[in-house]
Design a protein around this motif. Sequence first.
Motif, PDB file in Angstrom:
ATOM      1  N   ILE A  94       0.838  -1.212   0.000  1.00  0.00           N
ATOM      2  CA  ILE A  94       0.000   0.000   0.000  1.00  0.00           C
ATOM      3  C   ILE A  94       0.865   1.251   0.000  1.00  0.00           C
ATOM      4  N   LYS A  95       1.922   1.255   0.816  1.00  0.00           N
ATOM      5  CA  LYS A  95       2.817   2.410   0.873  1.00  0.00           C
ATOM      6  C   LYS A  95       3.493   2.650  -0.463  1.00  0.00           C
ATOM      7  N   LEU A  96       3.932   1.568  -1.127  1.00  0.00           N
ATOM      8  CA  LEU A  96       4.574   1.713  -2.435  1.00  0.00           C
ATOM      9  C   LEU A  96       3.607   2.282  -3.473  1.00  0.00           C
ATOM     10  N   LYS A  97       2.356   1.814  -3.443  1.00  0.00           N
ATOM     11  CA  LYS A  97       1.360   2.335  -4.374  1.00  0.00           C
ATOM     12  C   LYS A  97       1.116   3.821  -4.132  1.00  0.00           C
ATOM     13  N   GLU A  98       1.080   4.232  -2.855  1.00  0.00           N
ATOM     14  CA  GLU A  98       0.899   5.650  -2.547  1.00  0.00           C
ATOM     15  C   GLU A  98       2.076   6.481  -3.036  1.00  0.00           C
ATOM     16  N   GLN A  99       3.290   5.958  -2.869  1.00  0.00           N
ATOM     17  CA  GLN A  99       4.467   6.675  -3.345  1.00  0.00           C
ATOM     18  C   GLN A  99       4.456   6.806  -4.866  1.00  0.00           C
ATOM     19  N   VAL A 100       4.093   5.722  -5.549  1.00  0.00           N
ATOM     20  CA  VAL A 100       4.021   5.773  -7.021  1.00  0.00           C
ATOM     21  C   VAL A 100       2.982   6.781  -7.475  1.00  0.00           C
ATOM     22  N   ARG A 101       1.825   6.796  -6.819  1.00  0.00           N
ATOM     23  CA  ARG A 101       0.774   7.751  -7.171  1.00  0.00           C
ATOM     24  C   ARG A 101       1.232   9.186  -6.922  1.00  0.00           C
ATOM     25  N   ASP A 102       1.921   9.408  -5.803  1.00  0.00           N
ATOM     26  CA  ASP A 102       2.403  10.758  -5.497  1.00  0.00           C
ATOM     27  C   ASP A 102       3.446  11.209  -6.512  1.00  0.00           C
ATOM     28  N   LEU A 103       4.385  10.324  -6.858  1.00  0.00           N
ATOM     29  CA  LEU A 103       5.415  10.675  -7.845  1.00  0.00           C
ATOM     30  C   LEU A 103       4.799  10.928  -9.216  1.00  0.00           C
ATOM     31  N   THR A 104       3.793  10.150  -9.569  1.00  0.00           N
ATOM     32  CA  THR A 104       3.121  10.346 -10.857  1.00  0.00           C
ATOM     33  C   THR A 104       2.441  11.705 -10.918  1.00  0.00           C
ATOM     34  N   GLU A 105       1.773  12.086  -9.842  1.00  0.00           N
ATOM     35  CA  GLU A 105       1.105  13.392  -9.803  1.00  0.00           C
ATOM     36  C   GLU A 105       2.120  14.528  -9.877  1.00  0.00           C
ATOM     37  N   ARG A 106       3.215  14.388  -9.145  1.00  0.00           N
ATOM     38  CA  ARG A 106       4.239  15.432  -9.175  1.00  0.00           C
ATOM     39  C   ARG A 106       4.879  15.538 -10.556  1.00  0.00           C
ATOM     40  N   TYR A 107       5.080  14.404 -11.201  1.00  0.00           N
ATOM     41  CA  TYR A 107       5.655  14.403 -12.550  1.00  0.00           C
ATOM     42  C   TYR A 107       4.716  15.086 -13.545  1.00  0.00           C
ATOM     43  N   GLN A 108       3.432  14.799 -13.433  1.00  0.00           N
ATOM     44  CA  GLN A 108       2.463  15.427 -14.319  1.00  0.00           C
ATOM     45  C   GLN A 108       2.391  16.933 -14.083  1.00  0.00           C
ATOM     46  N   ARG A 109       2.465  17.360 -12.818  1.00  0.00           N
ATOM     47  CA  ARG A 109       2.480  18.801 -12.538  1.00  0.00           C
ATOM     48  C   ARG A 109       3.721  19.462 -13.105  1.00  0.00           C
ATOM     49  N   ALA A 110       4.858  18.766 -12.994  1.00  0.00           N
ATOM     50  CA  ALA A 110       6.103  19.318 -13.538  1.00  0.00           C
ATOM     51  C   ALA A 110       6.014  19.465 -15.056  1.00  0.00           C
ATOM     52  N   LEU A 111       5.406  18.471 -15.715  1.00  0.00           N
ATOM     53  CA  LEU A 111       5.231  18.562 -17.164  1.00  0.00           C
ATOM     54  C   LEU A 111       4.337  19.738 -17.537  1.00  0.00           C
ATOM     55  N   THR A 112       3.266  19.923 -16.780  1.00  0.00           N
ATOM     56  CA  THR A 112       2.354  21.039 -17.049  1.00  0.00           C
ATOM     57  C   THR A 112       3.059  22.378 -16.860  1.00  0.00           C
ATOM     58  N   ASP A 113       3.817  22.506 -15.756  1.00  0.00           N
ATOM     59  CA  ASP A 113       4.544  23.755 -15.516  1.00  0.00           C
ATOM     60  C   ASP A 113       5.575  24.010 -16.610  1.00  0.00           C
ATOM     61  N   SER A 114       6.262  22.962 -17.028  1.00  0.00           N
ATOM     62  CA  SER A 114       7.260  23.117 -18.090  1.00  0.00           C
ATOM     63  C   SER A 114       6.613  23.569 -19.402  1.00  0.00           C
ATOM     64  N   GLU A 115       5.462  23.014 -19.704  1.00  0.00           N
ATOM     65  CA  GLU A 115       4.761  23.403 -20.934  1.00  0.00           C
ATOM     66  C   GLU A 115       4.294  24.852 -20.845  1.00  0.00           C
ATOM     67  N   ASN A 116       3.828  25.277 -19.676  1.00  0.00           N
ATOM     68  CA  ASN A 116       3.410  26.672 -19.509  1.00  0.00           C
ATOM     69  C   ASN A 116       4.587  27.625 -19.674  1.00  0.00           C
ATOM     70  N   VAL A 117       5.737  27.253 -19.107  1.00  0.00           N
ATOM     71  CA  VAL A 117       6.925  28.092 -19.257  1.00  0.00           C
ATOM     72  C   VAL A 117       7.345  28.171 -20.715  1.00  0.00           C
ATOM     73  N   ARG A 118       7.279  27.040 -21.408  1.00  0.00           N
ATOM     74  CA  ARG A 118       7.663  27.026 -22.823  1.00  0.00           C
ATOM     75  C   ARG A 118       6.755  27.938 -23.647  1.00  0.00           C
ATOM     76  N   ARG A 119       5.454  27.889 -23.362  1.00  0.00           N
ATOM     77  CA  ARG A 119       4.518  28.733 -24.100  1.00  0.00           C
ATOM     78  C   ARG A 119       4.739  30.211 -23.808  1.00  0.00           C
ATOM     79  N   ARG A 120       4.974  30.533 -22.527  1.00  0.00           N
ATOM     80  CA  ARG A 120       5.228  31.933 -22.183  1.00  0.00           C
ATOM     81  C   ARG A 120       6.511  32.438 -22.840  1.00  0.00           C
TER      82      ARG A 120
END
Length: 218
Positions: free
Chosen positions: A64-90
């Motif tokens: 359960i702990k590993l699944k939570e860590q994977v989910r948290d890392l996935t969310e953080r990675y997706q946020r980082a991708l979104t922020d990077s795309e916003n910076v690129r567009r700006r």
Amino acid sequence: MAAGGSLRSLISPLLQRLRCDRSSLFAFSTAAQQRSTGDDCGPEDPHDEPRHLLDENTAEHKNIKLKEQVRDLTERYQRALTDSENVRRRTQKFVEDAKLFGIQSFCRDLVEVADILEKTTGSAVEGEHSDPASALKKIHEGLSLVESKLQSIFTKHGLQKMNPVGGKYDPYDHEIVCHVPAEGMKPGTVALVTLDGYKLHGRTIRHAHVGVAVESQE
């Protein structure tokens, strides 16, 4: 014979009892041995079940702990991708705006020159019939003001006119259009300028057309 028979009758029950005792001892020893080796070949000890359940709960908790860590890392990675795309567009928008409006300040300064030219032209038209001399004077003053204003704007934006007369000829800055006799000048130096050259922030954007002094041949 009677005595022997009596003795035999007494010993016989004792022997039989001894055999029974030996059989009981053997049976007890066998049972004890089976109990001592029961961990190897007997059924699973019921006291081991809580330990097995604890191991299973621990593994499930780790899963359960590993699944939570994977989910948290996935969310953080997706946020980082979104922020990077916003910076690129700006950044892309900023570059596009810089290309489009990069000369905005320069154009705003040139508007002032256009105002001077317009006023000079109007004054010349008004005085053309009444006082031609005065109109010509106004035109001269207006053009002088335009030239001065233009040079000021050029300097402000890093555009400078070359003044090569008397300096050494430089093929990176000058283009020879003629040769003139070196009268009081060192051969190879620039004697005159037929078209002004300009540099933008130190880089030549238009070569000066020059006449280079050469030794006169008698």
